[in-house]
Write a protein that holds these residues in place. Structure first.
Motif, PDB file in Angstrom:
ATOM      1  N   SER A  95       0.824  -1.206   0.000  1.00  0.00           N
ATOM      2  CA  SER A  95       0.000   0.000   0.000  1.00  0.00           C
ATOM      3  C   SER A  95       0.860   1.258   0.000  1.00  0.00           C
ATOM      4  CB  SER A  95      -0.974   0.005   1.173  1.00  0.00           C
ATOM      5  OG  SER A  95      -0.288   0.055   2.394  1.00  0.00           O
ATOM      6  N   GLN A  96       2.017   1.233   0.646  1.00  0.00           N
ATOM      7  CA  GLN A  96       2.926   2.381   0.610  1.00  0.00           C
ATOM      8  C   GLN A  96       3.439   2.607  -0.800  1.00  0.00           C
ATOM      9  OE1 GLN A  96       5.884   1.447   3.600  1.00  0.00           O
ATOM     10  NE2 GLN A  96       5.208   3.180   4.820  1.00  0.00           N
ATOM     11  N   GLU A  97       3.814   1.537  -1.486  1.00  0.00           N
ATOM     12  CA  GLU A  97       4.299   1.659  -2.856  1.00  0.00           C
ATOM     13  C   GLU A  97       3.198   2.184  -3.771  1.00  0.00           C
ATOM     14  OE1 GLU A  97       5.823  -2.132  -3.995  1.00  0.00           O
ATOM     15  OE2 GLU A  97       7.350  -2.110  -2.429  1.00  0.00           O
ATOM     16  N   TYR A  98       1.984   1.770  -3.530  1.00  0.00           N
ATOM     17  CA  TYR A  98       0.845   2.225  -4.318  1.00  0.00           C
ATOM     18  C   TYR A  98       0.673   3.737  -4.171  1.00  0.00           C
ATOM     19  CZ  TYR A  98      -4.024   2.682  -5.784  1.00  0.00           C
ATOM     20  OH  TYR A  98      -5.172   3.075  -6.402  1.00  0.00           O
ATOM     21  N   PHE A  99       0.731   4.252  -2.942  1.00  0.00           N
ATOM     22  CA  PHE A  99       0.560   5.682  -2.721  1.00  0.00           C
ATOM     23  C   PHE A  99       1.723   6.487  -3.280  1.00  0.00           C
ATOM     24  CE2 PHE A  99      -2.423   4.281   0.689  1.00  0.00           C
ATOM     25  CZ  PHE A  99      -3.551   4.887   0.148  1.00  0.00           C
ATOM     26  N   VAL A 100       2.927   5.962  -3.189  1.00  0.00           N
ATOM     27  CA  VAL A 100       4.087   6.654  -3.760  1.00  0.00           C
ATOM     28  C   VAL A 100       3.940   6.734  -5.282  1.00  0.00           C
ATOM     29  CG1 VAL A 100       6.578   6.470  -4.166  1.00  0.00           C
ATOM     30  CG2 VAL A 100       5.668   6.124  -1.874  1.00  0.00           C
ATOM     31  N   GLY A 101       3.524   5.646  -5.887  1.00  0.00           N
ATOM     32  CA  GLY A 101       3.325   5.638  -7.339  1.00  0.00           C
ATOM     33  C   GLY A 101       2.217   6.576  -7.780  1.00  0.00           C
ATOM     34  N   TRP A 102       1.143   6.609  -7.009  1.00  0.00           N
ATOM     35  CA  TRP A 102       0.009   7.495  -7.326  1.00  0.00           C
ATOM     36  C   TRP A 102       0.439   8.961  -7.215  1.00  0.00           C
ATOM     37  CZ3 TRP A 102      -4.499   5.233  -8.930  1.00  0.00           C
ATOM     38  CH2 TRP A 102      -5.604   6.057  -9.100  1.00  0.00           C
ATOM     39  N   GLY A 103       1.215   9.284  -6.191  1.00  0.00           N
ATOM     40  CA  GLY A 103       1.714  10.653  -6.024  1.00  0.00           C
ATOM     41  C   GLY A 103       2.682  11.041  -7.127  1.00  0.00           C
ATOM     42  N   THR A 104       3.515  10.104  -7.540  1.00  0.00           N
ATOM     43  CA  THR A 104       4.446  10.367  -8.639  1.00  0.00           C
ATOM     44  C   THR A 104       3.682  10.633  -9.931  1.00  0.00           C
ATOM     45  OG1 THR A 104       6.103   8.955  -7.583  1.00  0.00           O
ATOM     46  CG2 THR A 104       6.393   9.424  -9.933  1.00  0.00           C
ATOM     47  N   LEU A 105       2.645   9.858 -10.175  1.00  0.00           N
ATOM     48  CA  LEU A 105       1.823  10.082 -11.360  1.00  0.00           C
ATOM     49  C   LEU A 105       1.173  11.461 -11.313  1.00  0.00           C
ATOM     50  CD1 LEU A 105       0.596   8.974 -13.973  1.00  0.00           C
ATOM     51  CD2 LEU A 105      -1.270   8.070 -12.590  1.00  0.00           C
ATOM     52  N   ALA A 106       0.736  11.895 -10.147  1.00  0.00           N
ATOM     53  CA  ALA A 106       0.132  13.230 -10.013  1.00  0.00           C
ATOM     54  C   ALA A 106       1.149  14.319 -10.339  1.00  0.00           C
ATOM     55  CB  ALA A 106      -0.424  13.420  -8.601  1.00  0.00           C
ATOM     56  N   LEU A 107       2.397  14.146  -9.913  1.00  0.00           N
ATOM     57  CA  LEU A 107       3.444  15.123 -10.250  1.00  0.00           C
ATOM     58  C   LEU A 107       3.739  15.129 -11.742  1.00  0.00           C
ATOM     59  CD1 LEU A 107       5.925  14.556  -7.281  1.00  0.00           C
ATOM     60  CD2 LEU A 107       4.537  16.595  -7.720  1.00  0.00           C
ATOM     61  N   ILE A 108       3.776  13.970 -12.343  1.00  0.00           N
ATOM     62  CA  ILE A 108       4.004  13.887 -13.794  1.00  0.00           C
ATOM     63  C   ILE A 108       2.867  14.562 -14.544  1.00  0.00           C
ATOM     64  CG2 ILE A 108       4.093  12.265 -15.739  1.00  0.00           C
ATOM     65  CD1 ILE A 108       5.616  10.353 -13.796  1.00  0.00           C
ATOM     66  N   ASN A 109       1.644  14.349 -14.100  1.00  0.00           N
ATOM     67  CA  ASN A 109       0.493  14.987 -14.740  1.00  0.00           C
ATOM     68  C   ASN A 109       0.544  16.505 -14.595  1.00  0.00           C
ATOM     69  OD1 ASN A 109      -0.555  12.607 -15.645  1.00  0.00           O
ATOM     70  ND2 ASN A 109      -2.010  12.381 -13.983  1.00  0.00           N
ATOM     71  N   ALA A 110       0.999  16.996 -13.449  1.00  0.00           N
ATOM     72  CA  ALA A 110       1.129  18.441 -13.257  1.00  0.00           C
ATOM     73  C   ALA A 110       2.140  19.020 -14.239  1.00  0.00           C
ATOM     74  CB  ALA A 110       1.540  18.744 -11.822  1.00  0.00           C
ATOM     75  N   ALA A 111       3.252  18.343 -14.420  1.00  0.00           N
ATOM     76  CA  ALA A 111       4.272  18.815 -15.370  1.00  0.00           C
ATOM     77  C   ALA A 111       3.746  18.754 -16.802  1.00  0.00           C
ATOM     78  CB  ALA A 111       5.539  17.972 -15.234  1.00  0.00           C
ATOM     79  N   LEU A 112       3.039  17.702 -17.127  1.00  0.00           N
ATOM     80  CA  LEU A 112       2.448  17.568 -18.462  1.00  0.00           C
ATOM     81  C   LEU A 112       1.433  18.680 -18.713  1.00  0.00           C
ATOM     82  CD1 LEU A 112       2.216  15.847 -21.043  1.00  0.00           C
ATOM     83  CD2 LEU A 112       0.545  14.446 -19.845  1.00  0.00           C
TER      84      LEU A 112
END
Length: 65
Positions: free
Chosen positions: A14-31
């Protein structure tokens, strides 16, 4: 496998899931910023919608300001 080691495995997953979800949110912000959109708004939207926001951003036209 006892219950304690099972719980530790689920917690780690579950920790890895949240880290991945947060990383995707940062990538989407940059995009989004690359398309002249508000990065913060897309970051927040991505926290709730995740990959759906990425899919939408792929087809949104670049804004000419």
């Amino acid at each position: 496998m006892n219950l304690c080691s099972f719980h530790k495995g689920v917690s780690s997953l579950s920790q890895e899931y949240f880290v991945g979800w947060g990383t995707l949110a940062l990538i989407n912000a940059a995009l989004a910023q690359g398309k002249n959109r508000t990065g913060f708004n897309w970051f927040v939207l991505s926290l709730f919608t995740g990959p759906l926001a990425t899919f939408i951003l792929l087809f949104v036209e670049k804004r000419n300001d």
